[in-house]
Design a protein around this motif. Structure first.
Motif, PDB file in Angstrom:
ATOM      1  N   LEU A  26       5.235   3.777  -0.025  1.00  7.72           N
ATOM      2  CA  LEU A  26       5.220   2.684   0.668  1.00  7.72           C
ATOM      3  C   LEU A  26       5.382   1.435  -0.425  1.00  7.72           C
ATOM      4  CD1 LEU A  26       2.026   2.621   3.139  1.00  7.72           C
ATOM      5  CD2 LEU A  26       4.581   2.208   3.621  1.00  7.72           C
ATOM      6  N   GLN A  27       4.848   1.291  -1.660  1.00  5.39           N
ATOM      7  CA  GLN A  27       5.513   0.290  -2.521  1.00  5.39           C
ATOM      8  C   GLN A  27       7.090   0.350  -2.682  1.00  5.39           C
ATOM      9  OE1 GLN A  27       3.857  -2.203  -3.663  1.00  5.39           O
ATOM     10  NE2 GLN A  27       2.256  -1.693  -2.364  1.00  5.39           N
ATOM     11  N   GLN A  28       7.402   1.658  -2.889  1.00  2.00           N
ATOM     12  CA  GLN A  28       8.888   1.793  -3.236  1.00  2.00           C
ATOM     13  C   GLN A  28       9.608   1.457  -1.985  1.00  2.00           C
ATOM     14  OE1 GLN A  28       9.968   5.796  -3.908  1.00  2.00           O
ATOM     15  NE2 GLN A  28      11.695   5.345  -5.260  1.00  2.00           N
ATOM     16  N   ALA A  29       9.265   1.935  -0.772  1.00  2.00           N
ATOM     17  CA  ALA A  29      10.020   1.416   0.390  1.00  2.00           C
ATOM     18  C   ALA A  29       9.981  -0.097   0.374  1.00  2.00           C
ATOM     19  CB  ALA A  29       9.327   2.209   1.474  1.00  2.00           C
ATOM     20  N   LYS A  30       8.971  -0.737   0.384  1.00  2.00           N
ATOM     21  CA  LYS A  30       8.925  -2.202   0.382  1.00  2.00           C
ATOM     22  C   LYS A  30       9.860  -2.823  -0.215  1.00  2.00           C
ATOM     23  CE  LYS A  30       5.476  -6.025  -0.208  1.00  2.00           C
ATOM     24  NZ  LYS A  30       4.235  -6.428  -0.769  1.00  2.00           N
ATOM     25  N   LYS A  31      10.054  -2.509  -1.738  1.00  3.46           N
ATOM     26  CA  LYS A  31      11.075  -3.032  -2.326  1.00  3.46           C
ATOM     27  C   LYS A  31      12.445  -2.817  -1.827  1.00  3.46           C
ATOM     28  CE  LYS A  31      13.037  -2.489  -6.957  1.00  3.46           C
ATOM     29  NZ  LYS A  31      12.999  -1.789  -8.272  1.00  3.46           N
ATOM     30  N   GLU A  32      12.753  -1.708  -1.173  1.00  2.00           N
ATOM     31  CA  GLU A  32      13.923  -1.374  -0.554  1.00  2.00           C
ATOM     32  C   GLU A  32      14.102  -2.148   0.833  1.00  2.00           C
ATOM     33  OE1 GLU A  32      15.078   2.776  -0.494  1.00  2.00           O
ATOM     34  OE2 GLU A  32      14.218   3.081  -2.559  1.00  2.00           O
ATOM     35  N   VAL A  33      13.238  -2.086   1.297  1.00  2.00           N
ATOM     36  CA  VAL A  33      13.054  -2.990   2.812  1.00  2.00           C
ATOM     37  C   VAL A  33      13.274  -4.489   2.545  1.00  2.00           C
ATOM     38  CG1 VAL A  33      11.531  -3.799   4.615  1.00  2.00           C
ATOM     39  CG2 VAL A  33      11.678  -1.201   4.164  1.00  2.00           C
ATOM     40  N   ASN A  34      12.520  -5.177   1.507  1.00  2.00           N
ATOM     41  CA  ASN A  34      13.008  -6.508   1.128  1.00  2.00           C
ATOM     42  C   ASN A  34      14.480  -6.575   0.567  1.00  2.00           C
ATOM     43  OD1 ASN A  34      10.492  -7.370   1.626  1.00  2.00           O
ATOM     44  ND2 ASN A  34       9.627  -6.826  -0.484  1.00  2.00           N
ATOM     45  N   GLY A  35      14.912  -5.573  -0.030  1.00  2.00           N
ATOM     46  CA  GLY A  35      16.485  -5.502  -0.247  1.00  2.00           C
ATOM     47  C   GLY A  35      17.283  -5.654   1.082  1.00  2.00           C
ATOM     48  N   THR A  96       8.354  -6.142  12.316  1.00  2.00           N
ATOM     49  CA  THR A  96       7.260  -5.235  12.361  1.00  2.00           C
ATOM     50  C   THR A  96       7.044  -5.147  10.767  1.00  2.00           C
ATOM     51  OG1 THR A  96       8.303  -4.212  13.942  1.00  2.00           O
ATOM     52  CG2 THR A  96       6.421  -2.868  12.749  1.00  2.00           C
ATOM     53  N   ASP A  97       5.553  -5.094  10.601  1.00  2.00           N
ATOM     54  CA  ASP A  97       4.878  -4.938   9.083  1.00  2.00           C
ATOM     55  C   ASP A  97       5.124  -3.237   9.038  1.00  2.00           C
ATOM     56  OD1 ASP A  97       3.560  -4.802   6.760  1.00  2.00           O
ATOM     57  OD2 ASP A  97       1.741  -5.191   7.727  1.00  2.00           O
ATOM     58  N   PHE A  98       5.901  -2.905   8.124  1.00  2.00           N
ATOM     59  CA  PHE A  98       6.082  -1.767   7.731  1.00  2.00           C
ATOM     60  C   PHE A  98       4.686  -0.912   7.240  1.00  2.00           C
ATOM     61  CE2 PHE A  98       7.710  -3.686   4.474  1.00  2.00           C
ATOM     62  CZ  PHE A  98       7.362  -2.973   3.234  1.00  2.00           C
ATOM     63  N   THR A  99       3.963  -1.551   6.402  1.00  2.00           N
ATOM     64  CA  THR A  99       2.617  -1.243   5.665  1.00  2.00           C
ATOM     65  C   THR A  99       1.822  -0.940   6.807  1.00  2.00           C
ATOM     66  OG1 THR A  99       1.855  -3.346   5.412  1.00  2.00           O
ATOM     67  CG2 THR A  99       3.312  -2.266   3.493  1.00  2.00           C
ATOM     68  N   ALA A 100       1.818  -1.806   8.012  1.00  2.00           N
ATOM     69  CA  ALA A 100       0.590  -1.372   8.974  1.00  2.00           C
ATOM     70  C   ALA A 100       0.853  -0.477  10.014  1.00  2.00           C
ATOM     71  CB  ALA A 100       0.129  -2.678   9.487  1.00  2.00           C
ATOM     72  N   HIS A 101       2.393  -0.451  10.153  1.00  2.00           N
ATOM     73  CA  HIS A 101       2.974   0.476  11.407  1.00  2.00           C
ATOM     74  C   HIS A 101       4.130   1.260  10.965  1.00  2.00           C
ATOM     75  CE1 HIS A 101       0.072  -1.901  13.914  1.00  2.00           C
ATOM     76  NE2 HIS A 101       0.676  -2.916  13.565  1.00  2.00           N
ATOM     77  N   PRO A 102       4.095   1.882   9.933  1.00  2.00           N
ATOM     78  CA  PRO A 102       5.155   2.778   9.547  1.00  2.00           C
ATOM     79  C   PRO A 102       5.996   3.762  10.645  1.00  2.00           C
ATOM     80  CG  PRO A 102       3.031   3.828   8.438  1.00  2.00           C
ATOM     81  CD  PRO A 102       2.754   2.599   9.328  1.00  2.00           C
ATOM     82  N   ASN A 103       5.197   4.367  11.728  1.00  2.00           N
ATOM     83  CA  ASN A 103       6.064   4.938  12.504  1.00  2.00           C
ATOM     84  C   ASN A 103       6.784   3.903  13.512  1.00  2.00           C
ATOM     85  OD1 ASN A 103       5.081   7.465  12.003  1.00  2.00           O
ATOM     86  ND2 ASN A 103       3.138   7.169  13.219  1.00  2.00           N
ATOM     87  N   GLU A 104       6.333   2.855  13.840  1.00  2.00           N
ATOM     88  CA  GLU A 104       6.971   1.591  14.684  1.00  2.00           C
ATOM     89  C   GLU A 104       8.220   1.260  13.807  1.00  2.00           C
ATOM     90  OE1 GLU A 104       6.280  -2.542  16.592  1.00  2.00           O
ATOM     91  OE2 GLU A 104       4.474  -1.369  16.207  1.00  2.00           O
TER      92      GLU A 104
END
Length: 198
Positions: A26-35, A96-104
């Motif tokens: 999730l931390q790694q994905a957060k960085k990519e999502v922010n990019g 959508t907050d990807f950390t709270a709702h990864p499937n959504e």
């Protein structure tokens, strides 16, 4: 020497399985999502700046020909519509907050991927044709003020720029974004699997 061969054979048979926790992914994905969000926001800001610059040109300069007004109108409408499309896609990945709702978020990301495919294929050609038409109408009055050499240079550079953006640049952007979104989707699928399995 035989001992070395045995160690090498043992090493080649040994498989190391690296597992990341859902939090690390999730931390790694957060960085990519922010990019991805930043890139989308910069695209929107660039389109909005173009829109404002062309509107300012239209307001502050006096044009005599109706074709110039038609050309600028077509260009402004095209940029406005394209900016709205970019903003709609930006909201899709940012609401959508990807950390709270990864499937959504995964579903939104897949929709974003489909929208980007349409944007870079079908919608891109409408955009290019509309901008080209706007430039042609705009050039009718503007080019009458130029000498023959200036006309050839202006038309040539404009044609080469549109050709460059429609071929080389477009393909590079599509490839890079396609890989980036596919990798992000894959990460969210793995995160969803890890969360759903105990």
């Amino acid at each position: 020497m035989q001992a070395f061969d045995q160690i090498q054979e043992l090493w080649q048979k040994h498989e190391v399985e690296v597992k990341f926790s859902a939090d690390e992914m999730l931390q790694q994905a957060k960085k990519e999502v922010n990019g991805l969000k930043l890139k989308s926001a910069l695209n929107i800001l660039g389109m909005a700046a173009s829109f404002i610059a062309i509107v300012a040109l239209w307001i502050f300069f006096h044009f005599n020909s109706w074709t110039t007004h038609v050309g600028i109108s077509i260009t402004i409408i095209t940029i406005g519509v394209y900016t709205i499309i970019l903003y709609r896609d930006y909201r899709l990945i940012s609401r959508t907050d990807f950390t709270a709702h990864p499937n959504e978020y995964l579903n939104n990301l897949k929709t974003y991927q489909i929208n980007r495919y349409k944007l870079y294929n079908t919608l891109y050609w409408f955009y290019t044709v509309a901008l080209s038409l706007g430039i042609i109408f705009y050039f009718i009055e503007i080019l009458s003020l130029f000498s023959l050499i200036q006309k050839v240079i202006a038309i040539g550079l404009t044609f080469l720029w549109i050709l460059f953006c429609s071929t080389i640049l477009r393909k590079a952007v599509i490839k890079r974004e396609k890989e980036r979104i596919a990798l992000l989707i894959e990460k969210f699928e793995r995160i969803s699997q890890q969360i759903s399995t105990p």
